[in-house]
Enzyme design. Structure first.
Site, mmCIF file in Angstrom:
data_model
loop_
_atom_site.group_PDB
_atom_site.id
_atom_site.type_symbol
_atom_site.label_atom_id
_atom_site.label_comp_id
_atom_site.label_asym_id
_atom_site.label_seq_id
_atom_site.Cartn_x
_atom_site.Cartn_y
_atom_site.Cartn_z
ATOM 1 N N GLU A 45 0.988 -1.154 0.118
ATOM 2 C CA GLU A 45 -0.122 0.135 -0.375
ATOM 3 C C GLU A 45 1.289 0.953 0.279
ATOM 4 O O GLU A 45 1.912 1.949 0.581
ATOM 5 C CB GLU A 45 -1.167 -0.373 1.348
ATOM 6 C CG GLU A 45 -1.752 1.161 1.394
ATOM 7 C CD GLU A 45 -2.938 0.975 2.278
ATOM 8 O OE1 GLU A 45 -3.045 0.612 2.668
ATOM 9 O OE2 GLU A 45 -3.531 2.174 2.729
ATOM 10 N N CYS A 238 -6.320 1.207 2.928
ATOM 11 C CA CYS A 238 -7.510 2.500 2.678
ATOM 12 C C CYS A 238 -7.327 3.495 1.196
ATOM 13 O O CYS A 238 -8.655 4.289 1.489
ATOM 14 C CB CYS A 238 -7.584 3.054 3.760
ATOM 15 S SG CYS A 238 -7.313 2.201 5.770
ATOM 16 N N ASN A 372 -12.059 -3.090 0.038
ATOM 17 C CA ASN A 372 -10.365 -2.846 0.954
ATOM 18 C C ASN A 372 -11.123 -3.601 1.936
ATOM 19 O O ASN A 372 -11.225 -4.477 3.156
ATOM 20 C CB ASN A 372 -10.152 -1.867 1.027
ATOM 21 C CG ASN A 372 -8.753 -2.224 2.486
ATOM 22 O OD1 ASN A 372 -8.261 -3.056 2.381
ATOM 23 N ND2 ASN A 372 -8.246 -0.988 3.444
ATOM 24 N N GLU A 373 -11.513 -3.108 3.472
ATOM 25 C CA GLU A 373 -12.132 -3.108 4.344
ATOM 26 C C GLU A 373 -13.090 -2.447 5.086
ATOM 27 O O GLU A 373 -13.367 -1.739 5.799
ATOM 28 C CB GLU A 373 -10.536 -2.395 5.265
ATOM 29 C CG GLU A 373 -10.675 -3.076 6.365
ATOM 30 C CD GLU A 373 -9.192 -2.821 7.637
ATOM 31 O OE1 GLU A 373 -8.986 -1.447 8.058
ATOM 32 O OE2 GLU A 373 -8.327 -3.344 7.820
#
Ligand code: AHR
Length: 678
Positions: A45, A238, A372-373
């Site tokens: 990331e 993120c 993603n999350e």
């Protein structure tokens, strides 16, 4: 438990002390479930200046003057004008350097790089610029300088560059510094009367990974290759989501000529005001083509993650997200990406771009992460629509959903239930937890019932597979530094992943990179400054697993210390009575080796007897041991990068009556793996 002194020779120094003997049984007769080639991977990331200022080889910050403050990273002097009608539509800005109006005055500009520009003595650097001389031939002088030196000259290398055309053209000149300087600057003087226009001012080391022009920092990329990862997840994290949707990672902006890739604001600029970097942007010079190429270079399956139409849920109210009836462009992004990676250049627009960029052959994409999350219904509802569209067109592509940011709890359970209902192929789980979680201490279990190395033993075998996509041990009261103890606990936990390789099919530590001067998040796998790097102890743990993952799980058990009759066999996972021992075992059908991993996560040395059932006679086991005879808070550093590294050794195994027997003593807080030819 039986007390016994072991009889083998341990080549590595170990202190002899008598402890309870822990007997383990490995069943080498029955080769178990396959360990997937994707089992141990990497997660990249752009956080901590991992891309621009890190892995991406570019040394100039704001090279196209597209930052909102156009001269951020630059100091301009003399007669410099910012213009916006340049040759690159999506990066329209450039500078016009004109005569300063007096023979003793100067015009030019100076770039500070990312925390300085790191250059090394004797290496060559490729300076390139798009330029035009609107009023006849002009010239610039390009220098690397140390502004703060007491020497007569600030510049330590200089080249002249003639700009000979009134049309925009790319010019190049090589700089070969005679010294190493981690904090140099790039200075450009206008050295002609005639003006010059400059755009996309760039400086790369020539010696990039694989020697590519728009390449990667060799030492950092090499560290990735050296892990031999099975999967490479990118670009986040993120940043996939963005602080706002318009700053989400937009992969289509990251392909094609680098000069025309628009700038994006990095989501990690906006996260922590106590570690704030106002100049954290994404040039997208390291884009999706480069990520696919890197995956291929390091032998990992690419796993791109795309926006599901949700801006970062931590940072936004639901109103920030894309309404359900406007998801089409986001879904199209997924479909087009699959074409970009796998399509035929003769028939597909996106594959044609891939071919034009230099890769006519497909990248053979097999997995895609959607979101993603993310969590809750607003994710599950959107994911369902994405999955329908992807499955309809590309049924062969495996879809990775997510259970959200928690490693357990109500929302985690809700996420898993949704993933099962939607039939996601894999579920991306994240866990950044402390020592109690990784060791499943009684306090840990109270707070997090499903923690520790037994976590996956009870997982549903019929549902989606697990991708443990982001995890690391965050030491309590340790401000999340990297430290030895945390790495050993990660190693202990990973025995449980390995034992459950039928369910856990991908894993990745997180995050991957951090610049020592520009980080937002710790711990990280690899740290660097402008000229140096070090691999953390956690890196070596990952590497020990990834390079010894074998092909099939072998059952490894011990007598349950809680079973008074001593009949029940259980996994070795640090339960009460096991004195911090964790173990797992695999068989490698390509080498014919049995590989056993044992972690002693206790503060005392432990003796072990491992019965290699199904094997007879004496053997020699090769060992690889991670052990540190110092503070548990120690870590490798830029100045001492090899302070804690795994060491090779051997152990002789006896011909026991029923089986080959390996006796050994594991030092306190150590991780040792054994390889024995079957
Ligand atoms: O790895 C750092 C961050 O942790 C990732 O961006 C996110 O997915 C998680 O919250």
């Amino acid at each position: 438990m039986k007390l016994k002194l072991f009889s083998c020779t341990v080549a590595l120094a170990a202190t002899l002390s008598v402890q309870a003997q822990h007997v383990m049984d490995v069943n080498t007769k029955k080769v178990g479930v396959p360990v997937q080639s994707t089992m141990y991977g990497l997660f990249f990331e752009d956080i901590n200046f991992a891309a621009d200022g890190g892995l991406y080889g570019e040394l100039v910050k704001n090279r196209s003057f597209e930052f909102p403050q156009s001269f951020m990273g630059w100091r301009v002097f003399g007669n410099v004008q910012l213009k916006d009608d340049g040759p690159f539509e999506r990066c329209p800005h450039y500078v016009l350097l004109s005569d300063p109006g007096h023979r003793e005055r100067r015009t030019g500009l100076q770039n500070e790089g990312f925390f300085g520009i790191g250059v090394e003595k004797g290496k060559e650097y490729r300076f390139t610029v798009w330029a035009r001389a609107p009023k006849g031939n002009s010239q610039i002088r390009v220098q690397l300088i140390n502004e703060n030196t007491m020497e007569e000259h600030q510049e330590f290398v200089q080249q002249k560059l003639d700009i000979t055309s009134s049309d925009w053209q790319k010019y190049e000149v090589a700089l070969k510094p005679n010294r190493t300087d981690p904090k140099a600057q790039l200075r450009i003087f206008l050295s002609s009367k005639n003006p010059v226009a400059l755009e996309h001012i760039s400086l790369f080391p020539k010696d990039t990974y694989k020697g590519r022009e728009n390449g990667l920092r060799r030492d950092l990329a090499q560290a990735l290759e050296d892990i031999h990862p099975g999967v490479f997840r990118f670009p986040g994290g993120c940043i996939v989501e963005g602080t706002t949707l318009d700053t989400r990672y937009a992969w289509k902006n990251t392909i094609g000529p680098v000069e025309n890739r628009p700038l994006n604001r990095n989501r990690w600029e906006d996260t922590f005001d106590y570690r704030y970097f106002a100049d954290y942007y994404q040039s997208y010079g390291l884009g999706f083509y480069e990520f696919f190429q890197l995956s291929e270079d390091i032998g990992a399956e690419p796993l791109p993650v795309l926006s599901v139409g949700l801006a970062c849920q931590f940072q936004n109210d639901p109103s920030a997200h894309v309404p359900m009836d406007q998801l089409d462009p986001y879904i199209q992004d997924c479909l087009d990406l699959i074409e970009f990676a796998n399509g035929d250049p003769a028939t597909s627009k996106w594959a044609k771009i891939r071919a034009e960029m230099g890769h006519p052959a497909p990248f053979n994409l097999k997995y895609i992460g959607v979101g993603n999350e993310q969590w809750d219904d607003l994710y599950y509802d959107r994911l369902e629509v994405f999955m329908k569209a992807i499955r309809a067109k590309y049924p062969e592509i495996k879809i990775v959903g997510t259970s959200g940011p928690d490693s357990e709890g109500k929302m985690f359970d809700k996420g898993w239930a949704a993933m099962k209902r939607l039939k996601a192929d894999l579920v991306d789980e994240h866990f950044y937890r402390n020592e109690d979680w990784f060791l499943a201490t009684p306090e840990g279990k109270q707070k997090w019932p499903n923690c520790g190395a037994l976590r996956y033993d009870s997982y549903d075998r019929k549902g989606p597979k697990v991708f443990a996509g982001e995890y690391a041990c965050h030491g309590k009261n340790k401000h999340k530094w990297n430290h030895y103890e945390a790495s050993i606990l990660e190693a202990a936990f990973m025995t449980g992943m390995e034992r459950n390789a039928d369910v856990v099919q991908m894993t990745a530590y997180a995050p991957l990179f951090a610049h020592v001067e520009g980080w937002q998040w710790r711990p990280d796998l690899i740290w660097f400054d402008n000229t140096r790097m070090f691999r953390s102890v956690s890196y070596y743990v990952q590497q020990m697993y990834a390079t010894n993952k074998g092909t099939n799980v072998l059952q490894l058990t011990t007598k349950d210390p809680a079973d008074a009759k001593g009949k029940r066999q259980v996994p070795v996972a640090g339960q009460e009575g096991m004195d911090g021992l964790h173990a797992s075992s695999v068989y490698d059908s390509t080498t014919g080796e049995v590989i056993i991993k044992v972690v002693n996560a206790s503060k005392k040395a432990q003796t072990v007897t491992i019965n290699l059932n199904g094997m007879k006679g004496e053997r020699q086991a090769e060992t690889l041991t991670l052990y540190h005879n110092g503070s548990m808070d120690d870590e490798n550093t830029l100045d001492n990068p090899m302070k804690i590294t795994p060491k090779k050794g051997t152990v002789n195994c006896e011909a026991g009556q029923k089986a080959t027997v390996l006796n050994d003593e594991l030092p306190a807080m150590s991780f040792r793996l054994y390889k024995i030819k079957k």
